[in-house]
Design a protein around this motif. Structure first.
Motif, PDB file in Angstrom:
ATOM      1  N   HIS A  49       0.853  -1.179   0.000  1.00 24.42           N
ATOM      2  CA  HIS A  49       0.000   0.000   0.000  1.00 24.42           C
ATOM      3  C   HIS A  49       0.894   1.236   0.000  1.00 24.42           C
ATOM      4  O   HIS A  49       1.731   1.415   0.888  1.00 24.42           O
ATOM      5  N   VAL A  50       0.773   2.078  -1.011  1.00 17.65           N
ATOM      6  CA  VAL A  50       1.602   3.268  -1.171  1.00 17.65           C
ATOM      7  C   VAL A  50       0.770   4.499  -0.868  1.00 17.65           C
ATOM      8  O   VAL A  50      -0.356   4.638  -1.372  1.00 17.65           O
ATOM      9  N   GLU A  51       1.327   5.406  -0.034  1.00 15.42           N
ATOM     10  CA  GLU A  51       0.647   6.661   0.299  1.00 15.42           C
ATOM     11  C   GLU A  51       1.590   7.821   0.053  1.00 15.42           C
ATOM     12  O   GLU A  51       2.806   7.709   0.269  1.00 15.42           O
ATOM     13  N   TRP A  52       1.023   8.926  -0.403  1.00 15.64           N
ATOM     14  CA  TRP A  52       1.788  10.160  -0.616  1.00 15.64           C
ATOM     15  C   TRP A  52       1.453  11.147   0.489  1.00 15.64           C
ATOM     16  O   TRP A  52       0.274  11.423   0.759  1.00 15.64           O
ATOM     17  N   ASP A  53       2.518  11.661   1.121  1.00 16.18           N
ATOM     18  CA  ASP A  53       2.358  12.682   2.159  1.00 16.18           C
ATOM     19  C   ASP A  53       2.969  13.977   1.632  1.00 16.18           C
ATOM     20  O   ASP A  53       4.197  14.112   1.545  1.00 16.18           O
ATOM     21  N   THR A  54       2.125  14.910   1.240  1.00 14.93           N
ATOM     22  CA  THR A  54       2.607  16.170   0.657  1.00 14.93           C
ATOM     23  C   THR A  54       2.804  17.253   1.695  1.00 14.93           C
ATOM     24  O   THR A  54       3.148  18.385   1.355  1.00 14.93           O
ATOM     25  N   THR A  55       2.642  16.941   2.958  1.00 12.89           N
ATOM     26  CA  THR A  55       2.769  17.952   4.011  1.00 12.89           C
ATOM     27  C   THR A  55       4.119  17.916   4.708  1.00 12.89           C
ATOM     28  O   THR A  55       4.546  18.926   5.263  1.00 12.89           O
ATOM     29  N   ALA A  56       4.811  16.784   4.724  1.00 14.37           N
ATOM     30  CA  ALA A  56       6.083  16.663   5.446  1.00 14.37           C
ATOM     31  C   ALA A  56       7.242  17.084   4.552  1.00 14.37           C
ATOM     32  O   ALA A  56       7.454  16.481   3.503  1.00 14.37           O
ATOM     33  N   PRO A  57       8.001  18.122   4.918  1.00 14.90           N
ATOM     34  CA  PRO A  57       9.163  18.527   4.110  1.00 14.90           C
ATOM     35  C   PRO A  57      10.252  17.457   4.164  1.00 14.90           C
ATOM     36  O   PRO A  57      10.688  17.045   5.232  1.00 14.90           O
ATOM     37  N   VAL A  58      10.698  17.003   3.006  1.00 19.72           N
ATOM     38  CA  VAL A  58      11.696  15.940   2.899  1.00 19.72           C
ATOM     39  C   VAL A  58      12.783  16.400   1.939  1.00 19.72           C
ATOM     40  O   VAL A  58      12.513  17.095   0.956  1.00 19.72           O
ATOM     41  N   THR A  59      14.056  16.025   2.222  1.00 21.11           N
ATOM     42  CA  THR A  59      15.176  16.384   1.362  1.00 21.11           C
ATOM     43  C   THR A  59      16.013  15.149   1.064  1.00 21.11           C
ATOM     44  O   THR A  59      16.168  14.281   1.930  1.00 21.11           O
ATOM     45  N   PRO A  60      16.565  15.042  -0.154  1.00 19.79           N
ATOM     46  CA  PRO A  60      17.478  13.926  -0.450  1.00 19.79           C
ATOM     47  C   PRO A  60      18.900  14.169   0.048  1.00 19.79           C
ATOM     48  O   PRO A  60      19.736  13.281  -0.018  1.00 19.79           O
ATOM     49  N   PHE A  61      19.178  15.394   0.526  1.00 17.25           N
ATOM     50  CA  PHE A  61      20.495  15.735   1.057  1.00 17.25           C
ATOM     51  C   PHE A  61      20.362  16.008   2.550  1.00 17.25           C
ATOM     52  O   PHE A  61      20.582  17.115   3.032  1.00 17.25           O
ATOM     53  N   GLY A  62      20.014  14.950   3.275  1.00 16.18           N
ATOM     54  CA  GLY A  62      19.644  15.113   4.670  1.00 16.18           C
ATOM     55  C   GLY A  62      20.779  15.460   5.593  1.00 16.18           C
ATOM     56  O   GLY A  62      20.537  15.946   6.713  1.00 16.18           O
ATOM     57  N   GLN A  63      22.053  15.239   5.168  1.00 14.60           N
ATOM     58  CA  GLN A  63      23.176  15.530   6.048  1.00 14.60           C
ATOM     59  C   GLN A  63      23.835  16.875   5.742  1.00 14.60           C
ATOM     60  O   GLN A  63      24.847  17.225   6.339  1.00 14.60           O
ATOM     61  N   LEU A  64      23.234  17.637   4.827  1.00 20.49           N
ATOM     62  CA  LEU A  64      23.785  18.936   4.453  1.00 20.49           C
ATOM     63  C   LEU A  64      23.779  19.950   5.599  1.00 20.49           C
ATOM     64  O   LEU A  64      24.638  20.842   5.615  1.00 20.49           O
ATOM     65  N   PRO A  65      22.849  19.895   6.587  1.00 15.01           N
ATOM     66  CA  PRO A  65      22.891  20.888   7.672  1.00 15.01           C
ATOM     67  C   PRO A  65      24.226  20.964   8.394  1.00 15.01           C
ATOM     68  O   PRO A  65      24.600  22.041   8.879  1.00 15.01           O
ATOM     69  N   PHE A  66      24.973  19.868   8.478  1.00 11.07           N
ATOM     70  CA  PHE A  66      26.284  19.930   9.123  1.00 11.07           C
ATOM     71  C   PHE A  66      27.252  20.775   8.299  1.00 11.07           C
ATOM     72  O   PHE A  66      28.054  21.534   8.852  1.00 11.07           O
ATOM     73  N   PHE A  67      27.185  20.644   6.984  1.00 11.44           N
ATOM     74  CA  PHE A  67      28.027  21.467   6.118  1.00 11.44           C
ATOM     75  C   PHE A  67      27.615  22.936   6.216  1.00 11.44           C
ATOM     76  O   PHE A  67      28.471  23.833   6.213  1.00 11.44           O
ATOM     77  N   ILE A  68      26.325  23.190   6.330  1.00 10.02           N
ATOM     78  CA  ILE A  68      25.848  24.572   6.485  1.00 10.02           C
ATOM     79  C   ILE A  68      26.336  25.152   7.804  1.00 10.02           C
ATOM     80  O   ILE A  68      26.730  26.326   7.877  1.00 10.02           O
ATOM     81  N   ASP A  69      26.327  24.356   8.864  1.00  9.91           N
ATOM     82  CA  ASP A  69      26.858  24.802  10.152  1.00  9.91           C
ATOM     83  C   ASP A  69      28.336  25.173  10.021  1.00  9.91           C
ATOM     84  O   ASP A  69      28.789  26.200  10.548  1.00  9.91           O
ATOM     85  N   TYR A  70      29.084  24.356   9.321  1.00 10.60           N
ATOM     86  CA  TYR A  70      30.516  24.629   9.086  1.00 10.60           C
ATOM     87  C   TYR A  70      30.705  25.946   8.317  1.00 10.60           C
ATOM     88  O   TYR A  70      31.563  26.771   8.668  1.00 10.60           O
ATOM     89  N   LEU A  71      29.896  26.163   7.278  1.00 11.52           N
ATOM     90  CA  LEU A  71      29.990  27.417   6.520  1.00 11.52           C
ATOM     91  C   LEU A  71      29.646  28.618   7.384  1.00 11.52           C
ATOM     92  O   LEU A  71      30.276  29.682   7.279  1.00 11.52           O
ATOM     93  N   LYS A  72      28.676  28.454   8.260  1.00  7.73           N
ATOM     94  CA  LYS A  72      28.254  29.567   9.120  1.00  7.73           C
ATOM     95  C   LYS A  72      29.313  29.902  10.148  1.00  7.73           C
ATOM     96  O   LYS A  72      29.641  31.079  10.367  1.00  7.73           O
ATOM     97  N   GLN A  73      29.868  28.873  10.811  1.00  5.24           N
ATOM     98  CA  GLN A  73      30.871  29.128  11.836  1.00  5.24           C
ATOM     99  C   GLN A  73      32.121  29.775  11.245  1.00  5.24           C
ATOM    100  O   GLN A  73      32.727  30.646  11.875  1.00  5.24           O
TER     101      GLN A  73
END
Length: 512
Positions: free
Chosen positions: A34-58
């Motif tokens: 059974h396949v369901e589509w959830d169009t409300t939850a924000p999802v990204t294929p680059f889920g580990q990018l926030p660590f790189f963004i933290d590095y750029l910010k610091q």
């Protein structure tokens, strides 16, 4: 009757409300699912990018890059500068090679906002935005940020590697000229002349020229400009390049400026004669990894003086392979066969101003293979030479931008593994690719990461270590400015190269 007609009009089939389908059944070999589509939850294929963004910010890297960009829009409907540059950076990190690939980023509702962006721009908006950057201001802007990455490291002994590569084109772009192209002869191209901090595989400068300006005569201008720009306190210990760099023009200038060099020589007639004489002599020294070396001096035609030559040879244990390309549709591969009393040798000739022994010189030149790998990585894994446009200016701007983002990512990846340089083909799946879902509860944003590769534990351990370091930098170094934080980050990422020593930012006068 009138009432009946009105009733019929009120219940026409086309006016029935439609229900959006959000589920379906798929019959697979493992059974029905059974396949369901959830169009409300924000999802990204680059889920580990926030660590790189933290590095750029610091480190203040991304903010400074955006702020210094010589671009200003006058129209109130124009995109923001941060959105433009953020889109370019996300595209380069994703490994894109064409402007059209940018469209794939528009499905990511998570990471753009973490970069402070309002939205991901379309490919046409990126093209139109970049054309407004004046090349005379844009190239120095990118060079300043390349310097910011590498200048703190140039106080250590380092080697400058130079090389060139070609990007084949279709012939409709500015500067698309026929030049040296061994794989696609006669195809127009651009020439990329690159100068690199060898041991750390970081790009110092890149020049994009028309395809018929591929040779060293056109690359030397960029070399001397770079050395003048670096100044006497940050000069390399050695200039190193392939056989195209062993010319009188380069060596004489290096000798005049008291710069050491190590270049490979072309196998000219005089070099071959010297090698033939040396092959008949027995006193060859060990040059490492199966190679043997012998020293001599030569003054080739066009040289102003005699120079030290190192002849290298290595016995082939298997017959060499040769390709017959007379039939381009199906080249034939053949193997050479030697008679029982004959020996097959691989050989090379180096010219140098160094006084080191043959074993050291042989290893120094073999180490140049690391730089060759970087050129291949930039071209094949970072889309260097992609993002082509009709004008040469935007090609130059994108080449410098990709080199800068490559430097940022390479230093970030060293936080995970300080002892090695890992190529993007390894680090992107490990440190970038993961499905992540963003949720918010009680004012706190949570990102739930689901790794899509088999090395999720290795990635988690690496990021726990990186996140711990960045958290300590935020909490314990609040009094530090971005430059001081950047020196702390470089010291941590390159602790193997620096042997544990901390880099100290230059002293600056306090403001009045």
């Amino acid at each position: 009757m009138q009432t009946q007609n009105q009733s019929l009009v009120a219940h026409l089939e086309g006016e029935q409300p439609t229900v959006e389908v959000r589920s379906a059944i798929a019959d697979t070999f493992a059974g029905r699912i059974h396949v369901e589509w959830d169009t409300t939850a924000p999802v990204t294929p680059f889920g580990q990018l926030p660590f790189f963004i933290d590095y750029l910010k610091q480190a203040g890297l991304f903010d400074a890059w955006v702020t210094d960009c010589p671009l200003s829009f006058t129209s109130p409907n124009a995109p923001k500068k941060r959105d433009l540059l953020g889109t370019v950076m996300l595209s380069a990190l994703a490994g894109h090679r064409r402007y059209a690939h940018i469209t794939a980023l528009r499905c990511d509702p998570v990471n753009p906002s973490l970069l402070g962006m309002r939205k991901v721009l379309s490919e046409d908006s990126v093209r139109r935005g970049l054309v407004k950057i004046d090349e005379a201001k844009g190239l120095p802007w990118l060079q300043n940020h390349l310097d910011y990455c590498t200048a703190p490291l140039l106080g250590e002994p380092w080697i400058l590697d130079m090389d060139s590569t070609v990007k084949t084109l279709y012939g409709h772009q500015e500067g698309a000229e026929v030049g040296y192209n061994p794989h696609k002869p006669g195809r127009p191209s651009h020439a990329y002349h690159t100068y690199m901090l060898s041991s750390l595989r970081l790009v110092l400068r890149v020049d994009v020229l028309p395809g018929d300006e591929y040779n060293v005569a056109h690359a030397t201008d960029g070399l001397w400009k770079l050395l003048d720009h670096l100044g006497p306190d940050r000069r390399p210990e050695l200039l190193r390049g392939d056989k195209s760099w062993g010319t009188e023009r380069v060596m004489a200038r290096a000798e005049q400026n008291k710069l050491k060099y190590l270049f490979r020589l072309r196998m000219t007639a005089n070099v071959k004669r010297s090698l033939e004489r040396a092959m008949q002599q027995p006193d060859w020294a060990d040059a490492g990894q199966g190679w043997q070396g012998k020293e001599t001096t030569l003054r080739l035609q066009g040289w102003s003086r005699q120079r030290r030559i190192i002849l290298l040879r290595r016995k082939l244990v298997s017959p060499p392979a040769a390709t017959n390309r007379t039939d381009l549709a199906q080249p034939l591969l053949s193997f050479g066969e030697a008679e029982a009393d004959n020996e097959l040798w691989e050989y090379a000739a180096l010219v140098t101003s160094l006084t080191d022994e043959i074993l050291t010189l042989g290893q120094l030149y073999r180490d140049r293979a690391d730089a060759e790998n970087v050129f291949d990585e930039l071209k094949n894994q970072w889309g260097w030479g992609g993002f082509t446009t009709q004008d040469l200016a935007r090609c130059r701007l994108l080449a410098g931008t990709v080199a800068l983002i490559y430097n940022w990512w390479s230093l970030f990846a060293r936080l995970a593994d300080p002892e090695h340089h890992r190529e993007a083909i390894t680090t992107r799946p490990l440190l970038l690719s993961a499905i992540a879902q963003r949720t918010q509860h009680a004012g706190q944003t949570t990102l739930t990461i689901s790794s899509i590769h088999g090395m999720r534990d290795k990635a988690r351990i690496a990021y726990v270590r990186i996140a711990g370091f960045l958290a300590g930098l935020r909490e314990n170094a609040e009094q530090l400015d971005p430059l001081a934080k950047w020196y702390r980050i470089l010291s941590e990422a390159l602790r193997h190269f620096l042997k544990g020593r901390q880099l100290l930012p230059p002293l600056r006068l306090n403001p009045a």
